[in-house]
Design a protein around this motif. Structure first.
Motif, PDB file in Angstrom:
ATOM      1  N   ARG A 115     -26.301 -85.322  37.375  1.00 26.00           N
ATOM      2  CA  ARG A 115     -27.501 -86.015  37.838  1.00 26.00           C
ATOM      3  C   ARG A 115     -28.368 -86.472  36.652  1.00 26.00           C
ATOM      4  N   SER A 131     -27.088 -89.664  35.117  1.00 30.23           N
ATOM      5  CA  SER A 131     -27.412 -90.835  35.945  1.00 30.23           C
ATOM      6  C   SER A 131     -28.845 -91.292  35.688  1.00 30.23           C
ATOM      7  N   LEU A 132     -29.757 -90.333  35.679  1.00 32.39           N
ATOM      8  CA  LEU A 132     -31.167 -90.689  35.488  1.00 32.39           C
ATOM      9  C   LEU A 132     -31.405 -91.219  34.073  1.00 32.39           C
ATOM     10  N   ALA A 169     -32.998 -94.791  32.820  1.00 35.52           N
ATOM     11  CA  ALA A 169     -34.367 -94.491  32.401  1.00 35.52           C
ATOM     12  C   ALA A 169     -35.088 -95.687  31.803  1.00 35.52           C
ATOM     13  N   LYS A 206     -29.697 -99.927  40.575  1.00 39.48           N
ATOM     14  CA  LYS A 206     -30.447 -99.166  41.583  1.00 39.48           C
ATOM     15  C   LYS A 206     -29.550 -98.812  42.775  1.00 39.48           C
ATOM     16  N   LEU A 242     -27.403 -95.772  41.938  1.00 41.12           N
ATOM     17  CA  LEU A 242     -28.164 -94.519  42.029  1.00 41.12           C
ATOM     18  C   LEU A 242     -28.368 -94.119  43.484  1.00 41.12           C
ATOM     19  N   THR A 253     -26.529 -90.946  45.834  1.00 36.52           N
ATOM     20  CA  THR A 253     -27.442 -90.067  46.578  1.00 36.52           C
ATOM     21  C   THR A 253     -27.037 -90.034  48.053  1.00 36.52           C
ATOM     22  N   LEU A 308     -36.993 -98.748  42.557  1.00 36.48           N
ATOM     23  CA  LEU A 308     -36.274 -97.757  41.744  1.00 36.48           C
ATOM     24  C   LEU A 308     -36.975 -96.395  41.816  1.00 36.48           C
ATOM     25  N   ASP A 309     -38.292 -96.406  41.792  1.00 35.31           N
ATOM     26  CA  ASP A 309     -39.027 -95.132  41.875  1.00 35.31           C
ATOM     27  C   ASP A 309     -38.815 -94.459  43.225  1.00 35.31           C
ATOM     28  N   ARG A 334     -35.546 -92.803  43.121  1.00 32.98           N
ATOM     29  CA  ARG A 334     -35.633 -91.535  42.352  1.00 32.98           C
ATOM     30  C   ARG A 334     -36.252 -90.434  43.211  1.00 32.98           C
ATOM     31  N   ARG A 391     -33.640 -89.167  45.556  1.00 37.30           N
ATOM     32  CA  ARG A 391     -32.682 -88.312  44.856  1.00 37.30           C
ATOM     33  C   ARG A 391     -33.271 -86.928  44.598  1.00 37.30           C
ATOM     34  N   ALA A 392     -34.543 -86.889  44.245  1.00 36.28           N
ATOM     35  CA  ALA A 392     -35.174 -85.584  43.981  1.00 36.28           C
ATOM     36  C   ALA A 392     -35.173 -84.728  45.245  1.00 36.28           C
TER      37      ALA A 392
END
Ligand SMILES: [Fe+2]
Length: 412
Positions: free
Chosen positions: A20, A23-24, A28, A47, A50, A54, A104-105, A108, A111-112
């Motif tokens: 993971r 990937s990030l 970045a 994007k 990612l 997920t 994109l955020d 993320r 994913r978190a």
């Protein structure tokens, strides 16, 4: 990459976290606009990669194995399912670049949330499915780099994704020597005991005739000789489909080679760089590899010949991806693993006794066994730890946005 070694929750969690994190890291430095670009139907936005990896964990691990799990956002399955007919309708592949939202955020954040749910329950989840998800994610890490290269190449400014790699003196090597291969009945295919995709098995016997493999892959200097000899204009060197492709697409050099004055430059994730003649040639199609081999009086290796030669070597050796940063094939690397994927002359077909995996993930490999050719060995964009001798990568003969090169073979 052994499943058994990672079955303990702590080591599996560490493996998950490491994949993971890569990937990030790869994403970045990307803006939302960078991460949304889709330069061609074969390539997906960063994007999307990612989000799709997920989706894979959320769908096949959390939804299917955590009682009462609620999806993060029910609309995401339509956006980020790739090709799983068993999972329903999906965004057309060629229109993935239209998914400007979620941002994109937001991806993320999704994913978190998936990370937290998965790591919180990891001891109760099927380790084999998580390991499959991690290998799937590593495949998409490489795809992300291939697709970013294609996207940034479309920008006339030819921007670098990452700072340029330091230059180093490279010496054009002497003509390659030959390594005599094994002969007679050999066994190939995944041996079991560690992770392998279903298409790598069953392990089975096959017969090798007397042959030799070149000690290194073909260099850009050798490719310049192929061009200078008029090979792209000589129909006698090409398969019929290949010659039609050369003419239809006006092909005259590997992908990402750009004429500069009397010479060539080549584009990569480090931007436009002078062509290094000592570097292995890459971004060539099967048609080009096959024509070059014929021009050179040789042929492509079969996948059985390649695997037989690679079986005793360290698959984690060579020039492979360790972190976000310059990614390029290196001159002087002679091993079978890393640097450039090597086209074989073998069609991607089921091995004797092949059965697709059970369940939804049975759509992973088997349904693509038509019209594609096998490549072996991994490349500079393959995450280290992902490759192995039995690994079968596959692409259509005209495709060349992956880091694909060739090693010659000949009959003895
Ligand atoms: Fe996928």
């Amino acid at each position: 990459m052994a499943t058994q070694a990672r079955a303990e929750p702590d080591s599996l969690a560490a493996h998950y976290a490491a994949v993971r994190a890569l990937s990030l890291a790869l994403a970045a430095s990307l803006s939302d606009a960078d991460a949304s670009l889709q330069p061609m139907p074969d390539a997906s936005p960063a994007k999307w990669h990612l989000a799709h990896t997920t989706w894979f964990f959320e769908t096949f691990v959390l939804r299917d194995h955590v009682p009462g799990y609620r999806l993060y956002d029910e609309s995401f399955a339509y956006l980020f399912n790739s090709y799983y007919e068993g999972e329903g309708e999906r965004q057309p592949r060629a229109r993935r670049g239209m998914i400007s939202r979620p941002s994109l955020d937001e991806i993320r954040g999704w994913r978190a949330a998936v990370d937290e749910a998965l790591l919180g329950a990891i001891g109760a989840l099927p380790a084999d499915l998580i390991v499959l998800g991690l290998n799937h994610e590593q495949q998409h890490q490489e795809l992300m780099l291939m697709d970013l290269t294609a996207a940034f190449f479309e920008n006339p400014l030819r921007p670098a994704v990452w700072p340029r790699a330091p230059s180093w003196p490279s010496v054009v090597p002497a003509p390659s020597g030959w390594m005599r291969g094994a002969e007679g009945v050999v066994e190939i295919g995944h041996e079991g005991g560690g992770f392998g995709f279903d298409c790598e098995g069953p392990r089975h016997r096959t017969f090798l005739h007397p042959h030799a493999l070149a000690e290194r892959t073909v260099t850009s200097a050798e490719w310049l000789g192929f061009i200078a000899d008029g090979a792209y204009a000589d129909p006698l060197l090409w398969l019929s489909d290949g010659w039609a492709w050369v003419q239809d697409e006006a092909i005259e050099a590997p992908l990402y080679w750009v004429k500069e004055g009397d010479g060539w430059a080549r584009f990569g994730l480090d931007g436009l760089q002078p062509l290094d003649p000592a570097e292995p040639v890459s971004h060539i199609s099967y048609y080009e590899a096959e024509a070059f081999a014929r021009w050179a009086g040789a042929r492509l290796p079969t996948e059985a010949e390649w695997e037989s030669a690679a079986a005793s070597l360290d698959p984690d050796g060579g020039n492979q991806l360790d972190r976000a940063g310059p990614v390029r094939p290196l001159a002087g690397e002679t091993g079978l693993f890393g640097n450039v994927w090597e086209w074989t002359g073998s069609a991607y077909l089921p091995y004797p006794g092949f059965r697709p995996a059970e369940g939804a993930v049975g759509e992973y490999n088997g349904k693509f066994m038509c019209g594609q050719m096998v490549l072996r060995g991994g490349c500079c964009a393959t995450p280290r730890g992902h490759a192995r001798a039995s690994y079968r990568n596959f692409y259509y003969p005209h495709q060349r946005w992956m880091v694909s090169g060739l090693r010659l073979a000949r009959d003895l």
